[in-house]
Design an enzyme around this catalytic site. Structure first.
Site, PDB file in Angstrom:
ATOM      1  CB  THR A  75       4.740   0.806   4.016  1.00 16.74           C
ATOM      2  OG1 THR A  75       5.918   0.604   4.753  1.00 16.74           O
ATOM      3  CG2 THR A  75       3.873  -0.413   4.050  1.00 16.74           C
ATOM      4  CG  LEU A  76       3.341   1.992  -2.047  1.00 12.38           C
ATOM      5  CD1 LEU A  76       3.488   1.430  -3.445  1.00 12.38           C
ATOM      6  CD2 LEU A  76       2.958   3.467  -2.122  1.00 12.38           C
TER       7      LEU A  76
END
Lengths: 246, 223
Positions: free
Chosen positions: A24-25
């Site tokens: 997850t960025l």
């Protein structure tokens, strides 16, 4: 019985290969602060019903306070899709607990511990669930209130908050919370904090959800809005007589 | 570009409108700011983007206009004021981050609105919208704007528009301020949350949940 992870995790940890696995960025649809306090009969929690999409206040009826099993209440801020995934994990956890059919049921302390392990293990894989959670509950007269962050930091206290609530609500709670608050006083205290958040948190939305958990069980109150005050004389014409533009 | 700013012409003058939220990151530093700044007796400017940049441009332009008015011997025109703003915005485009709407009334052209976005373009328009909240208003104005409105219609349109933007833009909020400029002079108004209509999924405000729980007659539900 794999309760922890539904994704196929790669077990190699060489930095050149971390890029190949998912991570997850940044979050997309987010909820803002959650506040939780212990009171006479159990735990009271408050959160607004906003789901922001960046700076857009896109969704205004998102429920961020949910019951877990018979004894717990979970509030979440951060990415809403990750919160929904956590609710699925908890559903499974409660299901397996019920399948034992032994008269015992998971209490808030156990649920909090489970959530801590989930959040911390995801953090170690560089693929966090982008949430800050507040978990409260009562079992056999014992009140419990704890919090877990997306990196696995966890602790319990008489009053907790996430996000902006940490900066704006907790100072108020430190001053005004006391043991054995009545329901009315608890609600008023939460509303005082939520009002400050409404004035000063950009992602706050004027639609609150208040929920409580007691020995009897979970109750969620209907969503409502708070009155805000703008009629200070200084607000009317702030730049009259000003030197320049401010 | 936190803010919603609007400028609208009507038959006789202009109405300028803005929200009142100034933010530093996600914190609201000032919930009651005044973004409609005076340049001369008859020309005002709506500021958006960097508060520092828009304030300093306003101050320089006010200073130049003051001298210009003395030299000219009569009030400056809206066009001159707008072009001074443009000159500063354009010549310092690499360093500035501010979008401005200049509006006012003069005896030659009547009510005029000039939009001056990032980069220093100047564009004369019957109405202008700016700031991050304006994204939510393009469709609204395409439908609701019409030529030849009265003063009250124009002000109502501006208040409604800023209120709609506040409902959806996290960077806009607080109160709606309006400034009406025409031949007679300048009028400032101030609309707080309770004086604005409620939009989709917004609820009637209360003092406390306890009032709702203790109410003898259940309140009507609405979506």
């Amino acid at each position: 019985m794999n309760l922890i992870d539904s994704t196929q995790a790669k077990n190699t940890l060489l930095s050149s290969e971390i890029a190949a696995s998912e991570r997850t960025l940044y979050p997309y649809v987010t909820g803002t602060s959650v506040i939780g306090i212990k009171y006479k009969d159990g735990i009271l929690m408050a959160a607004d019903m906003g789901g922001s999409y960046g700076s857009t206040l896109r969704y205004k009826s998102v429920e961020r306070l949910k019951p877990v099993g018979k004894h717990s209440l979970l509030g979440a801020s951060g990415e809403i899709s990750d919160f929904q995934e956590i609710l699925r994990y908890l559903d499974e956890l409660i299901l397996y607990d019920n399948m034992w059919d032994d008269g015992n049921s998971l209490g808030p302390k156990e649920v909090h511990n489970y959530l801590t392990r989930v959040m911390y293990n995801r953090r170690n894989k560089f693929n966090p669930l982008w949430n800050s959670l507040v978990l409260g509950g009562v079992k056999n007269g014992q009140k419990y209130l704890g919090t877990v962050s997306m990196i696995g930091v966890h602790f319990e206290d008489n009053h907790v908050a996430t996000g902006f609530g940490n900066h704006l609500a907790r100072p108020i709670l430190r001053d005004e919370w006391h043991e054995n608050l009545s329901f009315e006083d608890g609600v008023k205290l939460l509303e005082k904090c939520m009002l400050v958040l409404l004035y000063r948190d950009r992602s706050a939305v004027n639609k609150l959800q208040i929920a409580k958990i007691t020995e009897e069980g979970f109750t969620s109150y209907p969503p409502y809005a708070l009155k805000t005050f703008w009629n200070f004389s200084a607000f009317q014409n702030p730049t009259v007589g000003a030197e320049g533009s401010w | 570009m936190g803010t919603t700013i609007i400028g609208v012409t009507y038959n006789g003058g202009v109405v300028l409108g803005a929200d009142s939220r100034t933010s530093t990151g996600m914190y609201i530093a000032n919930r009651a700011s005044d973004k409609i700044t005076q340049l001369t007796d008859n020309v005002y400017v709506c500021r958006s983007g960097s508060a520092a940049d828009s304030q300093i441009i306003s101050d320089y332009v006010r200073y130049y206009l003051h001298q210009h008015t003395i030299q000219l011997g009569q009030p400056a025109t809206v066009k001159v004021a707008a072009n001074l703003v443009r000159l500063i915005s354009y010549n310092n485009k690499n360093m500035l981050e501010t979008g401005l709407i200049v509006g006012g009334w003069d005896k030659y052209e009547g009510g005029k609105i000039y939009g001056i976005p990032l980069g220093g373009t100047i564009i004369e328009q019957p109405f202008a919208i700016g700031g991050s909240g304006s994204s939510y208003l393009y469709g609204f104005f395409d439908q609701a704007w019409k030529e030849g409105m009265t003063k009250d219609e124009a002000e109502q349109l501006v208040v409604k528009a800023v209120s709609l933007a506040i409902a959806r833009d996290g960077a806009s909020g607080g109160v709606v301020r309006t400034v009406i400029i025409n031949e007679e002079g300048v009028t400032r108004n101030f609309y707080t949350g309770d004086k604005l209509p409620l939009w989709h999924e917004e609820l009637e405000p209360h003092n406390s949940l306890l009032d709702i729980l203790n109410a003898s007659v259940p309140e009507p539900m609405s979506t």
